[in-house]
Design an enzyme around this catalytic site. Sequence first.
Site, PDB file in Angstrom:
ATOM      1  N   ASP A  84      -2.078  -4.172  13.896  1.00 13.30           N
ATOM      2  CA  ASP A  84      -2.103  -3.029  13.324  1.00 13.30           C
ATOM      3  C   ASP A  84      -2.633  -1.892  13.816  1.00 13.30           C
ATOM      4  OD1 ASP A  84      -0.880  -0.889  11.066  1.00 13.30           O
ATOM      5  OD2 ASP A  84      -3.075  -1.475  10.276  1.00 13.30           O
ATOM      6  N   GLU A 103       0.656  -1.276   0.133  1.00  9.24           N
ATOM      7  CA  GLU A 103      -0.003   0.069  -0.043  1.00  9.24           C
ATOM      8  C   GLU A 103       0.874   1.321   0.025  1.00  9.24           C
ATOM      9  OE1 GLU A 103      -3.884   1.759   2.530  1.00  9.24           O
ATOM     10  OE2 GLU A 103      -2.706   0.268   3.342  1.00  9.24           O
ATOM     11  N   ASP A 104       1.924   1.257   0.649  1.00  4.91           N
ATOM     12  CA  ASP A 104       2.764   2.498   0.957  1.00  4.91           C
ATOM     13  C   ASP A 104       4.200   2.829   0.434  1.00  4.91           C
ATOM     14  OD1 ASP A 104       0.621   3.360   2.497  1.00  4.91           O
ATOM     15  OD2 ASP A 104       1.442   2.865   4.370  1.00  4.91           O
TER      16      ASP A 104
END
Length: 695
Positions: free
Chosen positions: A139, A76-77
Amino acid sequence: MLRQYELVEKVRGYDPDADEAMLNRAYVFSMKAHGSQKRASGDPYYSHPIEVAGILTDLHLDDETIVTAILHDTIEDTVATREEIEKLFGDNVARLVDGVTKLSKIEAQTESQRAAENLRKFLLAMSDDIRVLLVKLADRLHNMRTLHHIKNEEKRRRIARETMDIYAPLAERIGMYEFMTEMQTLAFRELEPAAYESITKRLEQLRSGGGGDLITRIGRGIKAHLEANGIEAEVKGREKHPYSIWRKMAERHVSFEALSDVMAFRCIVDSVEDCYRTLGLIHQRWPVVPGRFKDFISTPKRNGYRSLHTTVIHDERMRIEVQIRTREMHAQAEFGLAAHWAYKEGKDAAHTQHPWISDLVEILDHAATAEELLEHTRMAMYQDRIFAFTPKGELIQLPKGATAVDFAYAVHTDLGDQTVGAKINGRLVPLRTVLENGDQVEILVSKAQHPQPAWLGFVITGKARANIRRWVKSKEREETIALGRKIFDEITQRLPDALGWEAITEALKRLHLPDDNALMEAIATKRIDDVAVMEALLPGSTRTGSKPPPQRTAISVKGLTPGVAFQLAECCHPIPGDRIVGLRREGVGIEVHTINCDSLADGQDADWVDLHWGDETDGGTARLCLVIANQPGSLATVAGIIGRDAANIISMEQTARDGAFHTFIFDVEVHDVEHLMRILAALRASEVVSSSERL
């Protein structure tokens, strides 16, 4: 932050067979992938996935899960791809990382189509491997622990609200109460800071009250009493967490001082037999608070939670809750499904579908829209549970407020679809009856039965609502297409030339519709008007002049389901025998009105459709206004008159009181107009009825 060797040593400490090389590769890969990225705290971004991995090592999770935690933000990042992760760490890790990424995308978008689709994909991934959810919960827990570093208050509150609405219920549903409690506490501190501060101060005062540590003192007393009677137990005491206290204060409308069970104690013993012996000894020593005993050992919660709960009045003149369980039950209570790894069941547990998740997966198959999926998922996550039994003794867990129809669908979809009646504890009851703990429910079925649209008015489980809506939508489309086809036949009669199938095929292309069923549905709901249909079938036909509209052939409503393909208007309550007309409104379908209904004057924007009742109808509901004498037995007399004529009262409302007379509105099921007229005549002949009129 855990250093590389420290993380590897923690995993090898409980799993000597863990893949050390893979753990080291993942640590280095995450550091390089996140590079110079920073968190709001100023720490390197890769410190976050390392800390998430550390949280999961405390649960003794397997090496693939730990590696997934280390890599969970890379897709995602960073520029890393699933293919790259699959090549370096294998298909399992790549699939898990991808599944965790799916849930990240539903945050703050909960009403959008895209959010629902991501939720759908996540639930499917979670149903295949529960480790996806375990990583995501860890998370979120770490993000909540570091929430105070975010300067933007609105962003902090949004994250806290997501945690309270999505992640804490997810943790609770798989039995991870420690995760749930900490997330709720941290979110509560952000969302209600004044309430949080007030409650924590009260707890501090209570903790030190009476000249010492009250919890320690009470705990020692319980332990000494058990040991004196031959039970070795580990006794742990704690206050209920601030959010739980605040919620009880709000629900019960009481002050902090009025709460009776702010303290809870856990007695952890060696065996199930010791659990029940401990319960007896505690009840023998301290008075029991009636109605507060729960046996979750013989009837575990749906998430696997097992324990005995009781509340007693302690020597300190205060109520305390006592929970009694074995060590294995305690591990399950604290960490839910994650506890399976500590008992060497991890690989099996990862792919075992949790009952709650099974329900969500079935909901996925029947939710027609994004909004339905999200609505049903929230229902399945948030509601408290009750326990009911089948006639054979099988335990069925349901949300509080569930009905007999919810019970039927919980047992099996086919059973729910065919439900015609229910017996609770041997007594025949209405289907809308709300179940209570311990009820034995027998469902009566018929193969000729099908789900009823009216059930949507009282069922509460996502599974039941999804299945009923599935049937209603299927039936609605089928009947709407049939109505549209009859209207289409009328439209084609106005054209100057006869049409073949080629003309219809070309018309579908011009109207950008996939097939003729879609065309008929659009015609019935007036999403396409008649002129547009004529032009698509025969271009230029409306300009050159078409045949004058023929005398419309009446469309029978025989066999159609009220509330599905057509709506019986609430303003005039048409019943078989009335002259009726249909109003075809855009996006709504057909509303059926009596020919003399006052509301027809408002239907200028709608197409009028001639309707007539079919030869065989199921009757209808007539609304009556009755003025009845205010004397004993008058309502019984009215009900007797209606019942003797084989009609059924389905609702009654008192609308006015005028001394000696009261006015009531009755909704009565009748066969047709003739049947209604007989009932009205009988009512008017009664001495207790001043007037009776149809509304």
